[in-house]
Design a protein around this motif. Sequence first.
Motif, PDB file in Angstrom:
ATOM      1  N   GLU A   1      21.684  37.195  83.315  1.00  0.00           N
ATOM      2  CA  GLU A   1      20.767  38.292  83.627  1.00  0.00           C
ATOM      3  C   GLU A   1      20.740  38.638  85.120  1.00  0.00           C
ATOM      4  O   GLU A   1      19.765  39.195  85.620  1.00  0.00           O
ATOM      5  CB  GLU A   1      19.341  37.964  83.149  1.00  0.00           C
ATOM      6  N   ARG A   2      21.838  38.325  85.805  1.00  0.00           N
ATOM      7  CA  ARG A   2      21.848  38.554  87.256  1.00  0.00           C
ATOM      8  C   ARG A   2      23.184  39.059  87.781  1.00  0.00           C
ATOM      9  O   ARG A   2      23.212  39.967  88.602  1.00  0.00           O
ATOM     10  CB  ARG A   2      21.469  37.256  87.982  1.00  0.00           C
ATOM     11  N   TYR A   3      24.290  38.498  87.319  1.00  0.00           N
ATOM     12  CA  TYR A   3      25.595  38.792  87.906  1.00  0.00           C
ATOM     13  C   TYR A   3      26.387  39.750  87.013  1.00  0.00           C
ATOM     14  O   TYR A   3      26.833  39.371  85.925  1.00  0.00           O
ATOM     15  CB  TYR A   3      26.390  37.500  88.133  1.00  0.00           C
ATOM     16  N   GLU A   4      26.536  40.985  87.475  1.00  0.00           N
ATOM     17  CA  GLU A   4      27.239  42.011  86.710  1.00  0.00           C
ATOM     18  C   GLU A   4      28.728  41.979  87.047  1.00  0.00           C
ATOM     19  O   GLU A   4      29.121  42.139  88.194  1.00  0.00           O
ATOM     20  CB  GLU A   4      26.675  43.392  87.028  1.00  0.00           C
ATOM     21  N   VAL A   5      29.540  41.776  86.021  1.00  0.00           N
ATOM     22  CA  VAL A   5      30.987  41.697  86.217  1.00  0.00           C
ATOM     23  C   VAL A   5      31.530  43.072  86.600  1.00  0.00           C
ATOM     24  O   VAL A   5      31.311  44.059  85.896  1.00  0.00           O
ATOM     25  CB  VAL A   5      31.689  41.182  84.947  1.00  0.00           C
ATOM     26  N   LYS A   6      32.247  43.125  87.718  1.00  0.00           N
ATOM     27  CA  LYS A   6      32.885  44.365  88.154  1.00  0.00           C
ATOM     28  C   LYS A   6      34.340  44.402  87.739  1.00  0.00           C
ATOM     29  O   LYS A   6      34.812  45.401  87.210  1.00  0.00           O
ATOM     30  CB  LYS A   6      32.762  44.518  89.679  1.00  0.00           C
TER      31      LYS A   6
END
Length: 375
Positions: free
Chosen positions: A14-19
């Motif tokens: 719920e924090r690190y959005e995969v780019k």
Amino acid sequence: MSGHRFSPGVVLAERYEVKNFLAAGGMQEVYVCFDRTLEREVVVKTPKAGIKDRRFRRGAEMGARVHHHNVAATFDYYEDADLTFLVEEYIVGLDLGRRLETEFVFMDPSLAAHVIHHIANALHEAHSVDICHRDLKPSNVMTSADASINVIKLTDFGIAKLAESEIAAELELFEQDQSTLTTSNTLLGAVPYMAPECWENWKSAGQPMDIWALGCVAFHLLHGTPPFGSGRQAFMNIAKLLSGSPLQLTRPTWFGKHKNTEALENGLWGIIEACIQVSPAARPQAQDVMRMCQQLCYATAGRKIGTITEYPGTYANGNRGDFGRITDDVARRRWFFHLTEFFGQNGPEQGQRVSFSVYPGVPQDRSAPVLRLRR
């Protein structure tokens, strides 16, 4: 993105959005992610699917203990029943191994000293808190992509402990069947920089193995190849050392051709010979190597990238001389250089790509050193 564990847009914990997917090693996948809490780009490293090992957590904890500008910072660690990953500083650039493959044939003494000095600083910081990296090699050194290599950071303390178990297992397999060396990416990458004691007892090898690896990396920078070759060749050469064959290190053929860097060349070679000693007890400690690097006198001027557009040069009377000119990529200015400042396996030729620094001169500013590049 087929075959990769995470796709762009997936949010981890719920924090690190995969780019995007960045790279994969023998044990891990690496992604560039956006940290939604602190609004910054980070690197997320996760064990490959099917790999579960408590050493990953212990390695992450070790990495978090090392605080230095030459070490990639460990920011976070997450683990639940389905997911394990660590979060690390994102360094925009390329790893040193990739740059050696695609950019540098070898490095001139000043650039090599700059890189070695910063890696030695990183090792000193790690060793001072009783941490051994255990997998020092060019691909675990991240660099900024600029010609000056202004940013140098040792990475993967968190992965080294995970790789340790696989390497130990692969060494056992190799003793039974030497063909396994050609199928192991983890072991293949480590072999050229692996100290002799690692082959005898990997788990008992300690900080001296990092010093050996640093010497091998330094040799690689100046020679263009590791000191004992790669893959099976490296193993066979190390096996000869373990059986009592004398250690023989050959200086680069271009050493001694540039009088203005001769003292620096000797200093660098002294570091290499000190680090690459068969007996772990004979090698210096990281603090000693750092002090040896501090005694080196090397140029740190910024570097440009350009192309040799004239060589040999022509004097006003029409005669030719051992000088030429470089056109830089950005300002499109032409810069003078002399043959004595050129570092390359072959002489200067028009069309060659080079990196170079510029110093004031009369009647023209002078480029020095001029380092031939692969591209």
